[in-house]
Scaffold this active site. Sequence first.
Site, mmCIF file in Angstrom:
data_model
loop_
_atom_site.group_PDB
_atom_site.id
_atom_site.type_symbol
_atom_site.label_atom_id
_atom_site.label_comp_id
_atom_site.label_asym_id
_atom_site.label_seq_id
_atom_site.Cartn_x
_atom_site.Cartn_y
_atom_site.Cartn_z
ATOM 1 N N SER A 116 35.695 38.150 40.447
ATOM 2 C CA SER A 116 35.368 37.608 39.129
ATOM 3 C C SER A 116 36.615 37.631 38.258
ATOM 4 C CB SER A 116 34.268 38.436 38.486
ATOM 5 O OG SER A 116 34.790 39.696 38.112
ATOM 6 N N LYS A 117 36.444 37.102 37.056
ATOM 7 C CA LYS A 117 37.546 36.981 36.090
ATOM 8 C C LYS A 117 38.401 38.243 35.968
ATOM 9 C CE LYS A 117 37.664 32.920 34.541
ATOM 10 N NZ LYS A 117 38.558 32.447 35.559
ATOM 11 N N ARG A 118 37.727 39.399 36.049
ATOM 12 C CA ARG A 118 38.527 40.599 35.786
ATOM 13 C C ARG A 118 39.504 40.902 36.930
ATOM 14 N NH1 ARG A 118 35.910 45.000 38.254
ATOM 15 N NH2 ARG A 118 33.971 44.206 39.104
#
Length: 483
Positions: A253-255
């Site tokens: 994911s984005k993180r």
Amino acid sequence: MPSIRVRFAPSPTGHLHIGGARTALINWAFARQQGGTFVLRIEDTDVERSTEASFESIITSLRWLGLEWDEGAEKGGSYGPYRQSECFHLYKSEAERLLKNGNAYYCYCLPEELEERRKLALKEGRPPGYDRRCRSLSISQQESLSREGRKPVVRLLVSESQTIVVDDVVRGRVSFGPGIISDFIILRTDGTPTFHFANVIDDLRMRITHVVRGEDHLSNTPRHVVLYKALGAEPPRFAHLSLIMGPDGARLSKRHGATSVEEFRENGYLPEALLNWLALLGFATPDGQDVFPISDFVKRFDLSALGKSAAIFDRGKLDWINGTYIRNTPAAKLRELCMPYLLKSGYDVSEYSDDALGEIIESLRGNMAVLPDCVAQAAPYFKPIETIIEPEAREYLKSSQSARSVISGFVEEIKKRDTICATDVPLIGKALQKATGVKGKDLYMPIRIAVSGRLHGPELAKMLPILGKARCLSRVEEVLAMQ
Ligand code: GLU
Ligand code: ZN
């Protein structure tokens, strides 16, 4: 055997995710390997969340990667339309067929009623799925519910007792016990199809032989299997690919940083490198090679032997692979790729001739992992040493006994010449060695630092001729003054 037909079926609700790109790659490669057809279908029945911009972005990313489809959106073919938003009438008429032959029925329950009954079922330890209340409504009961102003959904009639077995190409036999699915919705109150319904109708309509998709869809597969049966068709083969996880084991994911193909492109990854890296997830060449042309993957990979466990996103490996591709990029192409970054960097590129700019970029290729690295790597050609000298380089000059005399000797050698060409560099080295008695690293390192401010970088034989006599001298003097 009919020839193989596979599809990539993205929902245009964002950029192409790296996991989606892997699914597209495997479908594409499988079609190429088997002499089959690769279809691009756009699953945009969710009108609220689907956007034209996402559609464009997905298409651009697929093309950038070189995963060209044979049939589908923007291309046409014999089984269109390939955008689900253009097919609502088809789903409606298929639902009507199912209603007519008793495989589907109208359900008038309101969401709040369903929720209440679901809670009660949970409290009483019964399965929380739809309780099939509307299965056997008579026509007159239906009419009176309609009169109350209720709009029905259409549900598929699912037999309670069946076990559904999926013989998955990647995962083997997966069985789903009785009661795992209840009568699910295929058409909403507004007449639009649910994901499951449109997905299955289209796979049938498009004669898809193998559904190759992410493992996140495995739990949807029993629904799809019963839909095929209700529609009187044999299901295709299914192959559920393991998902890509971050190094921490959580779904990517984005993180974890960049996750869309577009971002990787912007961050200076080459499409060939990204494909190579995606191909490596769950696949190994017989000789353990990590870098190979995608045509090798197409030839060698075996869909049924793709890894079942999650593929771990390893950015270090991606960077290494990308660096390898950068090193192997033809000079003209590398120049075309790097120039936009140098132009954006604020460097005064007019300081150098066109040829010299080409040589500068050539001299950087060994030290780049991603394209924007060319900016930092090129700094010694454009910026005053004082502004870019590394602390370690300063330290080196301070602690080296002979650095100062080597650098002064270097100034003398440069002054003797009108120009510096590549062949002069070893000659300068020899002369300096003779004059100072210093050799090897102790000889070259002070020079490298004096002209570039760095301990590592392009070969001196490349860098000195590009910098030229005047720049070399002014830089060296700057460094001598700094000490
Ligand atoms: N539209 C679905 C998705 O984007 C694809 C479903 C499938 O491949 O069957 O996840
Ligand atoms: Zn109902």
